[in-house]
Design a protein around this motif. Structure first.
Motif, PDB file in Angstrom:
ATOM      1  N   ALA A  83     -12.906  23.581  25.361  1.00  0.00           N
ATOM      2  CA  ALA A  83     -13.878  22.838  24.544  1.00  0.00           C
ATOM      3  C   ALA A  83     -15.202  23.578  24.397  1.00  0.00           C
ATOM      4  N   ARG A  84     -15.304  24.753  25.009  1.00  0.00           N
ATOM      5  CA  ARG A  84     -16.519  25.582  24.962  1.00  0.00           C
ATOM      6  C   ARG A  84     -17.734  24.873  25.547  1.00  0.00           C
ATOM      7  N   ASP A  85     -17.488  24.184  26.670  1.00  0.00           N
ATOM      8  CA  ASP A  85     -18.575  23.517  27.375  1.00  0.00           C
ATOM      9  C   ASP A  85     -19.595  24.562  27.830  1.00  0.00           C
ATOM     10  N   ARG A  86     -20.845  24.383  27.442  1.00  0.00           N
ATOM     11  CA  ARG A  86     -21.885  25.396  27.713  1.00  0.00           C
ATOM     12  C   ARG A  86     -22.096  25.660  29.197  1.00  0.00           C
ATOM     13  N   LYS A  87     -22.110  24.610  29.994  1.00  0.00           N
ATOM     14  CA  LYS A  87     -22.305  24.774  31.438  1.00  0.00           C
ATOM     15  C   LYS A  87     -21.168  25.607  32.032  1.00  0.00           C
ATOM     16  N   LEU A  88     -19.943  25.277  31.662  1.00  0.00           N
ATOM     17  CA  LEU A  88     -18.807  26.020  32.187  1.00  0.00           C
ATOM     18  C   LEU A  88     -18.820  27.462  31.702  1.00  0.00           C
ATOM     19  N   LEU A  89     -19.108  27.674  30.435  1.00  0.00           N
ATOM     20  CA  LEU A  89     -19.151  29.041  29.907  1.00  0.00           C
ATOM     21  C   LEU A  89     -20.200  29.889  30.633  1.00  0.00           C
ATOM     22  N   ALA A  90     -21.339  29.295  30.961  1.00  0.00           N
ATOM     23  CA  ALA A  90     -22.368  30.020  31.710  1.00  0.00           C
ATOM     24  C   ALA A  90     -21.853  30.397  33.104  1.00  0.00           C
ATOM     25  N   MET A  91     -21.161  29.478  33.746  1.00  0.00           N
ATOM     26  CA  MET A  91     -20.598  29.770  35.071  1.00  0.00           C
ATOM     27  C   MET A  91     -19.549  30.874  34.976  1.00  0.00           C
ATOM     28  N   LEU A  92     -18.697  30.793  33.972  1.00  0.00           N
ATOM     29  CA  LEU A  92     -17.664  31.823  33.821  1.00  0.00           C
ATOM     30  C   LEU A  92     -18.264  33.198  33.580  1.00  0.00           C
ATOM     31  N   ARG A  93     -19.389  33.273  32.864  1.00  0.00           N
ATOM     32  CA  ARG A  93     -20.069  34.563  32.661  1.00  0.00           C
ATOM     33  C   ARG A  93     -20.531  35.142  34.004  1.00  0.00           C
ATOM     34  N   VAL A  94     -21.076  34.296  34.850  1.00  0.00           N
ATOM     35  CA  VAL A  94     -21.520  34.751  36.172  1.00  0.00           C
ATOM     36  C   VAL A  94     -20.326  35.252  36.983  1.00  0.00           C
ATOM     37  N   PHE A  95     -19.241  34.489  36.980  1.00  0.00           N
ATOM     38  CA  PHE A  95     -18.055  34.912  37.735  1.00  0.00           C
ATOM     39  C   PHE A  95     -17.466  36.194  37.172  1.00  0.00           C
ATOM     40  N   VAL A 125       0.546  22.239  31.887  1.00  0.00           N
ATOM     41  CA  VAL A 125       1.289  21.062  31.435  1.00  0.00           C
ATOM     42  C   VAL A 125       0.336  19.900  31.199  1.00  0.00           C
ATOM     43  N   GLU A 126      -0.641  19.757  32.070  1.00  0.00           N
ATOM     44  CA  GLU A 126      -1.596  18.656  31.942  1.00  0.00           C
ATOM     45  C   GLU A 126      -2.538  18.852  30.753  1.00  0.00           C
ATOM     46  N   VAL A 127      -2.893  20.084  30.449  1.00  0.00           N
ATOM     47  CA  VAL A 127      -3.888  20.367  29.408  1.00  0.00           C
ATOM     48  C   VAL A 127      -3.263  20.538  28.024  1.00  0.00           C
ATOM     49  N   ARG A 128      -2.044  21.023  27.957  1.00  0.00           N
ATOM     50  CA  ARG A 128      -1.407  21.265  26.653  1.00  0.00           C
ATOM     51  C   ARG A 128      -0.840  19.945  26.126  1.00  0.00           C
ATOM     52  N   HIS A 129      -1.491  19.407  25.133  1.00  0.00           N
ATOM     53  CA  HIS A 129      -1.059  18.154  24.510  1.00  0.00           C
ATOM     54  C   HIS A 129      -1.355  18.228  23.020  1.00  0.00           C
ATOM     55  N   SER A 130      -1.039  17.187  22.296  1.00  0.00           N
ATOM     56  CA  SER A 130      -1.121  17.233  20.825  1.00  0.00           C
ATOM     57  C   SER A 130      -2.535  17.442  20.304  1.00  0.00           C
ATOM     58  N   ARG A 131      -3.556  17.034  21.038  1.00  0.00           N
ATOM     59  CA  ARG A 131      -4.938  17.211  20.570  1.00  0.00           C
ATOM     60  C   ARG A 131      -5.593  18.486  21.087  1.00  0.00           C
ATOM     61  N   ALA A 132      -4.894  19.221  21.937  1.00  0.00           N
ATOM     62  CA  ALA A 132      -5.462  20.452  22.502  1.00  0.00           C
ATOM     63  C   ALA A 132      -5.552  21.533  21.431  1.00  0.00           C
ATOM     64  N   ASN A 133      -6.583  22.327  21.512  1.00  0.00           N
ATOM     65  CA  ASN A 133      -6.758  23.470  20.624  1.00  0.00           C
ATOM     66  C   ASN A 133      -5.843  24.584  21.149  1.00  0.00           C
ATOM     67  N   THR A 134      -4.623  24.631  20.620  1.00  0.00           N
ATOM     68  CA  THR A 134      -3.602  25.542  21.139  1.00  0.00           C
ATOM     69  C   THR A 134      -4.017  27.010  21.073  1.00  0.00           C
ATOM     70  N   PRO A 135      -4.566  27.498  19.961  1.00  0.00           N
ATOM     71  CA  PRO A 135      -4.987  28.912  19.957  1.00  0.00           C
ATOM     72  C   PRO A 135      -6.051  29.205  21.027  1.00  0.00           C
ATOM     73  N   ARG A 136      -7.001  28.306  21.186  1.00  0.00           N
ATOM     74  CA  ARG A 136      -8.046  28.504  22.204  1.00  0.00           C
ATOM     75  C   ARG A 136      -7.439  28.449  23.611  1.00  0.00           C
ATOM     76  N   LEU A 137      -6.511  27.520  23.840  1.00  0.00           N
ATOM     77  CA  LEU A 137      -5.831  27.432  25.135  1.00  0.00           C
ATOM     78  C   LEU A 137      -5.075  28.721  25.425  1.00  0.00           C
ATOM     79  N   ASP A 138      -4.318  29.193  24.457  1.00  0.00           N
ATOM     80  CA  ASP A 138      -3.566  30.433  24.658  1.00  0.00           C
ATOM     81  C   ASP A 138      -4.496  31.609  24.940  1.00  0.00           C
TER      82      ASP A 138
END
Length: 132
Positions: free
Chosen positions: A20-32, A47-60
């Motif tokens: 979902a491009r959460d800004r807080k998470l993206l900032a943490m991932l940059r640090v890591f 399995v839990e995250v891949r569902h009909s509303r998930a952004n499949t290209p972004r998930l992949d």
């Protein structure tokens, strides 16, 4: 973050926030990323995250940047973690497998999760939980 984290484990909330491009998470991932921490998820998190509303290209795309731990007999030991924490039922099954994945990663390890209390109960003081 005072201590360098060797391994970061994303649970379904962490992976979903990344997609979902959460800004807080993206900032943490940059640090890591800058500190060469490994990013890891358990296969059942997909399995839990891949569902009909998930952004499949972004998930992949996100999955191409993490190490995916397979579901194995070893991973089934998550049931013991769940039992030890006093949890029961399917509600805690995926959280327990994320905890089991975290516990077998190179230390220091930190799960990124919104289930801070549950993850702490499942893993005790063996990990450093980073709340989302």
């Amino acid at each position: 973050m005072s201590e360098r984290i060797e391994t970061v484990v994303l649970d379904s909330d962490g992976l979903s926030a990344w997609i979902a491009r959460d800004r807080k998470l993206l900032a943490m991932l940059r640090v890591f990323h800058d500190t060469d921490a490994d990013l890891v998820i358990g296969a059942n998190t997909i399995v839990e995250v891949r569902h009909s509303r998930a952004n499949t290209p972004r998930l992949d795309w996100a999955l191409s940047r993490v190490e995916v731990e397979p579901v194995t007999e070893q991973a089934a030991k998550a049931a013991e973690l769940r039992k030890g924490a006093g949890f029961h039922g399917h509600t805690y099954a995926i959280a327990a497998t994320a905890a089991e994945v975290a516990l077998r990663q190179p230390k220091p390890v930190a799960p990124l999760t919104s289930d801070n209390d549950d993850m702490t109960k499942l893993c005790g003081n063996q990990i450093r939980v980073i709340p989302l």
